[in-house]
Design a protein around this motif. Structure first.
Motif, PDB file in Angstrom:
ATOM      1  N   SER A 172       0.814  -1.220   0.000  1.00 29.19           N
ATOM      2  CA  SER A 172       0.000   0.000   0.000  1.00 29.19           C
ATOM      3  C   SER A 172       0.844   1.265   0.000  1.00 29.19           C
ATOM      4  O   SER A 172       0.399   2.296  -0.497  1.00 29.19           O
ATOM      5  N   LEU A 173       2.040   1.196   0.587  1.00 25.42           N
ATOM      6  CA  LEU A 173       2.767   2.443   0.853  1.00 25.42           C
ATOM      7  C   LEU A 173       3.934   2.704  -0.084  1.00 25.42           C
ATOM      8  O   LEU A 173       4.306   3.862  -0.308  1.00 25.42           O
ATOM      9  N   ASP A 202      12.353   5.688   1.900  1.00 26.88           N
ATOM     10  CA  ASP A 202      11.610   4.803   2.799  1.00 26.88           C
ATOM     11  C   ASP A 202      12.584   3.740   3.314  1.00 26.88           C
ATOM     12  O   ASP A 202      13.463   3.290   2.564  1.00 26.88           O
ATOM     13  N   SER A 225       6.553   5.562  -4.000  1.00 19.52           N
ATOM     14  CA  SER A 225       6.622   6.993  -4.318  1.00 19.52           C
ATOM     15  C   SER A 225       8.028   7.562  -4.131  1.00 19.52           C
ATOM     16  O   SER A 225       8.303   8.675  -4.549  1.00 19.52           O
ATOM     17  N   ARG A 226       8.911   6.845  -3.508  1.00 20.11           N
ATOM     18  CA  ARG A 226      10.320   7.276  -3.397  1.00 20.11           C
ATOM     19  C   ARG A 226      11.223   6.050  -3.275  1.00 20.11           C
ATOM     20  O   ARG A 226      10.734   4.920  -3.183  1.00 20.11           O
ATOM     21  N   SER A 234      -2.261   9.934  -0.143  1.00 16.02           N
ATOM     22  CA  SER A 234      -1.775  10.775  -1.232  1.00 16.02           C
ATOM     23  C   SER A 234      -1.112   9.961  -2.349  1.00 16.02           C
ATOM     24  O   SER A 234      -0.743  10.502  -3.382  1.00 16.02           O
ATOM     25  N   HIS A 235      -0.987   8.664  -2.130  1.00 19.01           N
ATOM     26  CA  HIS A 235      -0.219   7.848  -3.078  1.00 19.01           C
ATOM     27  C   HIS A 235      -1.076   6.666  -3.528  1.00 19.01           C
ATOM     28  O   HIS A 235      -1.577   5.909  -2.694  1.00 19.01           O
ATOM     29  N   ILE A 236      -1.232   6.550  -4.849  1.00 18.13           N
ATOM     30  CA  ILE A 236      -1.973   5.384  -5.358  1.00 18.13           C
ATOM     31  C   ILE A 236      -0.969   4.429  -5.978  1.00 18.13           C
ATOM     32  O   ILE A 236      -0.314   4.759  -6.964  1.00 18.13           O
ATOM     33  N   PRO A 237      -0.805   3.238  -5.381  1.00 16.33           N
ATOM     34  CA  PRO A 237       0.191   2.306  -5.938  1.00 16.33           C
ATOM     35  C   PRO A 237      -0.182   1.926  -7.374  1.00 16.33           C
ATOM     36  O   PRO A 237      -1.373   1.796  -7.686  1.00 16.33           O
ATOM     37  N   GLN A 239      -0.741   9.841   5.913  1.00 14.63           N
ATOM     38  CA  GLN A 239      -0.654  10.859   4.856  1.00 14.63           C
ATOM     39  C   GLN A 239      -0.209  10.230   3.531  1.00 14.63           C
ATOM     40  O   GLN A 239      -0.756  10.537   2.473  1.00 14.63           O
ATOM     41  N   ARG A 240       0.744   9.331   3.595  1.00  8.68           N
ATOM     42  CA  ARG A 240       1.202   8.641   2.380  1.00  8.68           C
ATOM     43  C   ARG A 240       0.062   7.822   1.775  1.00  8.68           C
ATOM     44  O   ARG A 240      -0.165   7.868   0.547  1.00  8.68           O
TER      45      ARG A 240
END
Ligand code: PLP
Length: 399
Positions: free
Chosen positions: A94-95, A147, A98-99, A225-228, A221-222
């Motif tokens: 899920s997380l 991460d 994004s980085r 704001s982040h859609i895998p 928050q991640r």
């Protein structure tokens, strides 16, 4: 003159009252028996988990877990399917993405998360910070603009991180911590953990069925704001329409739980709270570990797998054989020696499940978590000497 065979080692006269030392599922709390669940499951067994009694029990597990972990208000806690693995996979799937990611792996479980991120999620901005069994990767190498995924306690090597000082307070990435054999035993700095997971089957001696996922505000928050970019199986879904599924953190559950496992988790939590809470649990683990450490100091054949004393796990205590005759054997002979030792200990009902994790180097592993009574550890230790001496006397070696 015929050579006299070496004398058989003296068999200890006292066995541990409870010989269960498995690192998972771990021994139940002292005094547990199946009747312990009679009262707790009277209203919930065979009922819907959405019934008022079912909901109340799930909410109690959340409330009491939070209290026992001394979790701050900032962090949320949910019950997740599929034990610690389910909770970790839900977090990773899920997380991440994004980085860039730093994964710390020094034994099998960290390696599993690394493999998953690399081969299943196919993320390429990935740094693997690895170390051999017995050591930790260099924590100064960790880049907290990325991460960071790591186990707090590597159950398979008995090496844990030495506290949380190395984790940057002003990090930009998330810290995602598999805390399964650390939760309730080691001091977890919640302000430095954005995600933590554990299973019920470890320090609390619960059932393996479910896992716990803890999320700090930065993880939430991640999530929002982040859609895998990959499809997410239902059992990993933590959001609804792009927002955190708040109900999961109040006792809703993704799929049907085992209400017996839930009642058992509550039994463990009640036991721990009645003892005095987290500090007592941590003390029980420390006392167990100290007994083993004292024995190791005086041993002429056993040592810790963990090289640095500051990284020695006080729950999954991993030991190696340091005697020169053993070190001269080839790996398959070494494995045969430790297998024979653990088989003898089982046979004698002196200690069960003491073998090192199946993917680790041959050795012994003693679970010393809070549900283990220290009298059982002290009764076990002479049996380890006996098993070692017996197998040494049976094994041809030049010494
Ligand atoms: C550090 C660590 N991570 C993950 C797991 C997997 O836990 P489970 O089988 O409860 O999902 C274990 C189990 O021993 C573990 O020790």
């Amino acid at each position: 003159m015929a050579e006299t065979p070496p004398p058989s080692p003296q068999r200890p006269d006292r066995r541990p009252a409870d010989p269960r030392f498995s690192s998972g599922p771990c021994v139940k709390r002292p005094g547990w028996n199946p009747q312990a669940l009679d009262v707790l499951s009277a209203e919930t067994a065979g009922r819907s988990h959405r019934s008022p009694a079912g909901r109340e029990q799930l909410a109690q597990v959340i409330k009491k877990s939070r209290a026992l972990l001394e979790l701050p208000e900032s962090h949320l806690l949910a019950i997740i399917p599929a034990s610690d693995t389910g909770a970790m996979e839900a977090a990773l799937w899920s997380l991440l993405g994004s980085r860039g990611i730093d994964v710390l792996a020094w034994e099998t479980f960290g390696m599993d998360w690394l493999t998953d991120i690399r081969d299943q999620l196919k993320l390429t901005d990935l740094r693997a910070l690895t170390a051999e069994y017995g050591s930790l990767p260099d924590l100064e190498e960790v880049d907290f603009s990325r991460d960071v995924v790591f186990p707090w306690n590597g159950t398979a090597s008995g090496v844990c991180v030495p506290g949380g000082e190395w984790i940057a307070e002003d990090r930009q990435g998330l810290t995602i911590c598999d805390a399964t054999s650390a939760a309730f035993a080691m001091d977890l700095p919640w302000d430095r953990l954005d995600v933590a997971t554990y299973s019920w089957q470890k320090v609390m001696g619960g059932e393996a069925q479910h896992g716990i996922l803890i999320l700090g505000p930065r993880a939430v928050q991640r999530l929002e704001s982040h859609i895998p970019p990959w499809p997410l199986p239902k059992i990993f879904q933590l959001t609804v329409d792009g927002r955190l599924n708040q109900a999961l953190f109040a006792g809703d559950i993704i799929n049907t739980p085992s209400m017996l496992a839930v009642a058992d988790a509550l039994d463990g939590l009640d036991w721990a709270l009645s003892l005095g809470g987290l500090s007592t649990l941590m003390e029980r683990c420390r006392d167990n570990f100290d007994l083993i450490a004292q024995w190791v100091v005086n041993s002429d054949w056993a040592g810790f797998v963990a090289e640095d004393p500051a990284t020695r796990s006080i729950t999954s205590v991993c030991l190696k054989i340091t005697a020169p005759w053993f070190l001269d054997l080839d790996p398959s002979q070494q494995a045969a020696v430790t297998e024979r030792m653990t088989a003898l200990l089982e046979e004698e009902k002196a200690g069960y499940d003491l073998g090192a994790y199946r993917k680790s180097p041959p050795g012994l592993r003693i679970w010393a978590g809070a549900t283990v009574e220290k009298e059982n550890i002290s009764a076990l230790l002479p049996w380890l000497d006996w098993a070692y001496a017996t197998v040494k006397s049976e094994t041809p070696h030049p010494e």
